[in-house]
Design a protein around this motif. Structure first.
Motif, short mmCIF file in Angstrom:
data_model
loop_
_atom_site.label_atom_id
_atom_site.label_comp_id
_atom_site.label_asym_id
_atom_site.label_seq_id
_atom_site.Cartn_x
_atom_site.Cartn_y
_atom_site.Cartn_z
N ILE A 1 -11.92 -13.41 -0.60
CA ILE A 1 -11.64 -11.99 -0.79
C ILE A 1 -10.47 -11.63 0.12
CG2 ILE A 1 -12.54 -9.64 -0.47
CD1 ILE A 1 -15.38 -11.07 -0.80
N MET A 2 -9.41 -11.10 -0.46
CA MET A 2 -8.25 -10.71 0.33
C MET A 2 -8.04 -9.21 0.21
SD MET A 2 -4.29 -12.03 0.18
CE MET A 2 -3.17 -11.61 1.53
N MET A 3 -8.00 -8.53 1.34
CA MET A 3 -7.76 -7.10 1.33
C MET A 3 -6.47 -6.76 2.06
SD MET A 3 -10.13 -3.83 2.37
CE MET A 3 -10.32 -4.26 4.09
N SER A 4 -5.59 -6.07 1.34
CA SER A 4 -4.38 -5.52 1.92
C SER A 4 -4.64 -4.05 2.20
CB SER A 4 -3.21 -5.68 0.95
OG SER A 4 -2.10 -4.91 1.38
N MET A 5 -4.51 -3.66 3.48
CA MET A 5 -4.77 -2.27 3.89
C MET A 5 -3.44 -1.59 4.22
SD MET A 5 -8.06 -2.79 6.38
CE MET A 5 -8.17 -1.04 6.72
N SER A 6 -2.62 -1.42 3.22
CA SER A 6 -1.32 -0.78 3.46
C SER A 6 -1.47 0.73 3.39
CB SER A 6 -0.30 -1.27 2.44
OG SER A 6 -0.69 -0.92 1.12
N ALA A 7 -0.43 1.43 3.74
CA ALA A 7 -0.50 2.89 3.78
C ALA A 7 -0.63 3.51 2.40
CB ALA A 7 0.73 3.45 4.49
N PHE A 8 0.20 3.05 1.44
CA PHE A 8 0.25 3.68 0.12
C PHE A 8 -0.27 2.79 -1.01
CE2 PHE A 8 3.25 5.96 2.74
CZ PHE A 8 3.11 7.28 2.35
N GLY A 9 -0.52 1.52 -0.71
CA GLY A 9 -1.02 0.61 -1.74
C GLY A 9 0.05 -0.36 -2.21
N ALA A 10 -0.40 -1.57 -2.55
CA ALA A 10 0.53 -2.63 -2.94
C ALA A 10 1.25 -2.30 -4.24
CB ALA A 10 -0.22 -3.95 -3.08
N SER A 11 0.63 -1.49 -5.11
CA SER A 11 1.26 -1.16 -6.39
C SER A 11 2.00 0.17 -6.36
CB SER A 11 0.19 -1.11 -7.50
OG SER A 11 -0.72 -0.04 -7.27
N SER A 12 2.10 0.79 -5.19
CA SER A 12 2.71 2.11 -5.09
C SER A 12 4.24 2.02 -5.05
CB SER A 12 2.22 2.81 -3.83
OG SER A 12 2.94 4.00 -3.59
N LEU A 13 4.89 3.06 -5.55
CA LEU A 13 6.35 3.16 -5.42
C LEU A 13 6.74 3.28 -3.96
CD1 LEU A 13 7.11 5.66 -8.34
CD2 LEU A 13 7.56 3.20 -8.30
N ASN A 14 5.80 3.75 -3.13
CA ASN A 14 6.06 3.93 -1.70
C ASN A 14 5.47 2.80 -0.87
OD1 ASN A 14 7.26 6.49 -2.23
ND2 ASN A 14 5.23 7.41 -2.35
N ARG A 15 5.32 1.65 -1.48
CA ARG A 15 4.62 0.54 -0.84
C ARG A 15 5.28 0.07 0.45
NH1 ARG A 15 6.40 -4.61 -2.55
NH2 ARG A 15 4.29 -5.33 -2.92
N ASP A 16 6.56 0.31 0.61
CA ASP A 16 7.26 -0.17 1.79
C ASP A 16 7.37 0.88 2.89
OD1 ASP A 16 8.94 1.45 0.30
OD2 ASP A 16 10.75 0.30 0.74
N CYS A 17 6.72 2.03 2.72
CA CYS A 17 6.84 3.09 3.72
C CYS A 17 6.01 2.78 4.95
CB CYS A 17 6.37 4.42 3.13
SG CYS A 17 7.44 5.02 1.82
N ARG A 18 6.56 3.06 6.11
CA ARG A 18 5.84 2.90 7.37
C ARG A 18 4.88 4.08 7.56
NH1 ARG A 18 8.44 -1.24 6.75
NH2 ARG A 18 9.38 -2.49 8.40
N ALA A 19 3.77 3.80 8.22
CA ALA A 19 2.79 4.88 8.42
C ALA A 19 1.86 4.56 9.57
CB ALA A 19 1.97 5.10 7.15
N TYR A 20 1.34 5.60 10.17
CA TYR A 20 0.26 5.53 11.15
C TYR A 20 -0.90 6.38 10.63
CZ TYR A 20 3.58 3.51 14.50
OH TYR A 20 4.49 2.69 15.13
#
Length: 815
Positions: free
Chosen positions: A518-537
């Motif tokens: 099971i692999m979970m990516s916990m990014s800010a906006f989601g791997a499929s989002s247009l904003n996937r590369d945005c930095r966030a806290y």
């Protein structure tokens, strides 16, 4: 068919926490049977209300469940409820918050007959301790949990957010308890009885500030709306069009922010490099940059910030969220049916890609499912199959291995929770890029003093884990990481979405190595989002969630309610998600990818307003510290400097008691004031008289007097106050941990427990690379010679690199 479709869940009593816990099961297909009295769950009457007068809050908590009426005055009511529970796998019990007309059941007898039954009992404060019998509301609990006093204008009053926060936080914790029990049953364990403290659940938001208070002392104060200790700028600012959420933490982000705004004199000022230093000059800094932000729109600054890797985000109105097609496509906003009304609400944040959650659903009509024939089931191959279940082990996740690539707060909280519940968590850092919760200072003095080992915040988030270092940019480090992943059950990362794939550790690669992973990516906006590369806290996530638009006064700006709200919330949602995936993997042998967008995890806090607004209701109204249902409701000044108490009268009896306590016997005797609507007309007068009374009393004295009269009240605490809170001490919630470089320090327990004692903390957080030899030799069978070569080559290590040393290593590419 959902991944949990073989589970039957019965929900009794009334509490937002237990309702949300049950809804998380319904999201993945469980048959959730909600037991209600003839007049329905009291939450059916909670505002905000839809145009036809239905509760949007109830709708969010309960879609995809069924409703069963059991009249407690009817003959055989207890027998009927007992039979219903005996026929289920999980009982979610909110009676200690509000019994809601639930008939009596002998739970001990039921558990004796059904030893495989998983039970979760929620209460405001737990059944033992000085606060156990307190009358509570969402806001009074948050005040006691230190989540009110640091928010709002300096002069006060502290600004409290609308209701619905404690229920979501506690519901997530309850789901984690129950779902981990289902995982344990797949390994042959029996049933469990969990208790859930809503108060202690809420402290997940304050762990960071509690650890910082232990380290720095009594330094935290309310410093203004959208301003927070310990860094700056972290807040919401006006632009030419719309509001912009800004979070600048690292020196690199500060330089980029100044460059973006043309503030070279601030960029090059040595006294402004670190966030804590910028906080000392906050007025000067804001006077320089705030006017410049008004030269462009929030969307334009967002686009510019993406290019420069600055964590900034537009602060949306509720209407903006409803027009966001990506949110709908991802299932963050889903359709909901309330009788004849159609609307939208917030969907599940647990974005499992192989076994996704339901996308919306129907809110149950009261008593729509009366004809249920309860029969004991033969569930061969499911959680309650065997009558010869072994006693449940202490740790439900024992035997699960987690490879942890996460840093900071959100990811480490997720994996720490798994570790607390017994999983073997192997945390992977690098001497080149250690966990940033160890500190972002790379100066020689900081490194030589090993300050990166002295951070209590890191120690708290990474207990019960084993820690190793690997340089993933080098082929030797990458190979070792793949070998660990080949033998793991779960891998978690909260990097930007492209980091692990760039190293050759994307899910498509890993599932070939280990199909059950099971692999979970916990990014800010989601791997499929247009904003996937945005930095966030964590602050960015709150800013972009829609929640600030419903907090504050009607004529004021959107208001943040926490320095890093999204971190803890993302961590708990991530933990819930991997447990669902683990249940599926245990049943089928199939792993999967989880695309968790942490910003979506924050959206449930704004869910009722999203639903109401989607139905074309009246414009959003912000109540400040007042409440759409309860009058009076607010935060009132007490004797002394900056002392406050949250007070709420939630029914006519409580109003009568409050009036008597403050000496307004005329109000208590006036039948025309028994309704909230009538009291609303003199709300200003009521508030003045309450504060005239509270000003003559210490906050704790005022709470004692009000609680003795049965009035909901809670002192507005600071995080440092929690370290000596008498209720937490009586329940041994804060455990003393000994760790190298730090010594003894307190850490919070899980807010879920079996029995009267919390789960013990088994091990302190690892020092950098502490378990290199242990893991590489025992798990990967490397020899001493091989490990020595890795150390010599800098693939592994135990000392963080300075800025200069890091620059040198960057010249080494993947070979």
């Amino acid at each position: 068919m959902g991944v949990l479709s073989r589970l039957r869940v019965v929900e009794i009593g009334s509490s937002a926490a237990t309702s949300y816990c049950a809804r998380l099961f319904a999201d993945f297909g469980a048959d959730v049977r909600k037991v209600e009295p003839p007049k329905g769950d009291p939450l059916r009457r909670s505002p905000p209300l839809t145009p036809s007068g239905q509760s949007a809050w109830f709708a969010f908590l309960n879609f995809n469940k069924s409703s069963i009426i059991i009249d407690p005055t009817a003959k055989q009511a207890s027998t009927r409820l007992t039979a219903l529970i005996e026929d289920c796998d999980i009982l979610i019990d909110g009676r200690d918050v509000d019994v809601a007309g639930c008939p009596f059941i002998d739970l001990a007898a039921v558990r004796q007959l059904c030893p495989e039954l998983i039970c979760l009992q929620g209460s405001w404060f737990g059944r033992e301790g000085p606060y156990a019998k307190l009358v509570a509301t969402d806001s009074t609990v948050r005040a006691l949990a230190g989540l009110v006093k640091l928010v709002g204008p300096v002069e006060g009053p502290p600004m409290h957010a609308p209701d619905f926060q404690t229920g979501i936080l506690a519901g997530l914790w309850g789901f984690i308890a129950a779902a981990s029990s289902v995982v344990a049953q797949a390994q042959g364990a029996g049933g469990r009885l969990w208790s859930l403290s809503i108060f202690e659940s809420s402290l997940a938001l304050n762990e960071y500030l509690m650890s910082e208070a232990f380290t720095h002392g009594d330094v935290m104060r309310r410093i203004g709306t959208n301003r927070f200790w310990p860094g700056s700028p972290v807040g919401i600012y006006e632009t030419r069009k719309g509001w912009l959420g800004v979070t600048v933490v690292t020196p690199a982000q500060w330089r980029a922010f100044c460059d973006m705004l043309g503030l070279s004199e601030l960029r090059d000022e040595s006294a402004l490099v670190l966030g804590e230093d910028r906080l000392k000059h906050l007025e000067q800094i804001e006077q320089a940059f705030a006017p410049r932000l008004k030269s462009r729109t929030a969307q334009e600054w967002f686009a510019e910030g993406r290019k420069r890797k600055i964590p900034i985000v537009p602060v949306p109105e509720i209407s903006d969220l409803l027009q966001d097609m990506e949110k709908k496509e991802r299932g963050a906003i889903v359709p909901v049916l309330l009788g004849e009304e159609e609307g939208l609400t917030v969907g599940s944040a647990q974005r499992l890609t192989l076994t996704p959650p339901r996308r919306g659903g129907k809110v149950p009509a009261l008593g729509e499912r009366q004809n249920i024939h309860s029969t004991r089931r033969d569930l061969a191959g499911t959680a309650s199959a065997s009558p010869s279940r072994i006693a449940a082990p202490r740790q439900p996740l024992k035997g699960i291995r987690v490879i942890d690539f996460s840093m900071g707060w959100a990811g480490p909280l997720c994996t720490r929770t798994l570790a607390d519940l017994g999983a073997d968590v192997i945390k992977i850092e690098a001497i080149q890029y250690p966990d940033w919760f160890r500190g972002v200072d790379r100066g020689r003095a900081y490194i030589d003093a090993q300050m990166y080992e002295r951070m209590v915040r890191f120690s708290s988030m990474n207990r019960n884990k084993r820690g190793i270092t690997l340089d993933l940019r080098r082929s030797q480090g990458l190979t070792l990481a793949k070998r660990l992943l080949a033998g793991g059950d779960i891998v978690v990362d909260n990097y930007s979405v492209d980091v692990l794939p760039k190293f050759g550790l994307g899910y498509e690669v890993l599932k070939r190595l280990n199909p059950r992973l099971i692999m979970m990516s916990m990014s800010a906006f989601g791997a499929s989002s247009l904003n996937r590369d945005c930095r966030a806290y964590g602050s960015t996530l709150e800013q972009g969630s829609g929640l600030p638009s419903v907090i504050g006064n009607a004529d004021g700006p959107p208001v943040m309610s926490h320095i890093a709200f999204g971190d803890a919330v993302g961590g708990l949602n991530g933990c819930a998600a991997v447990l669902v995936a683990l249940i599926h993997a245990r049943n089928t042998g199939q792993g999967q990818f989880i695309d968790l967008a942490q910003i979506e995890c924050m959206m449930p806090f704004a869910a009722p307003w999203i639903t109401v607004h989607s139905m074309g209701s009246t414009p959003l109204k912000r109540f400040g510290n007042r409440h759409p249902q309860f009058v009076p409701h607010g935060c009132f000044r007490c004797a002394g400097e900056d002392n406050w108490i949250m007070v709420a009268a939630t029914n006519k009896d409580m109003w009568h008691s409050l009036a008597v306590v403050i000496g307004r016997h005329d109000w208590a005797a006036d039948p025309s004031l028994e309704s909230e609507k009538a009291r609303r007309g003199i709300e200003d007068v009521i508030e003045r008289d309450i504060e005239a009374w509270t000003l003559t009393r210490d906050a704790d004295q005022a709470m004692s007097e009000l609680q003795a009269a049965g009035v909901a009240a809670g002192v507005a605490r600071l995080p440092i106050d929690l370290l000596k809170d008498r209720h937490l001490q009586s329940r041994a919630f804060l455990q003393e941990v000994e760790r190298a470089f730090i010594g003894r320090h307190p850490q919070p327990s899980l807010p879920i427990r079996e029995g009267s004692e919390p789960y013990p903390i088994r091990a302190a957080a690892p020092t950098l690379g502490q378990h290199n030899i242990e893991v590489l030799s025992e798990v990967l069978d490397l020899s001493d010679v091989e490990i020595g070569e890795l150390m010599t080559d800098g693939i592994i290590g135990t000392e963080m690199l300075t800025e200069g040393e890091l620059a040198t290593t960057k010249k080494v590419s993947l070979d």
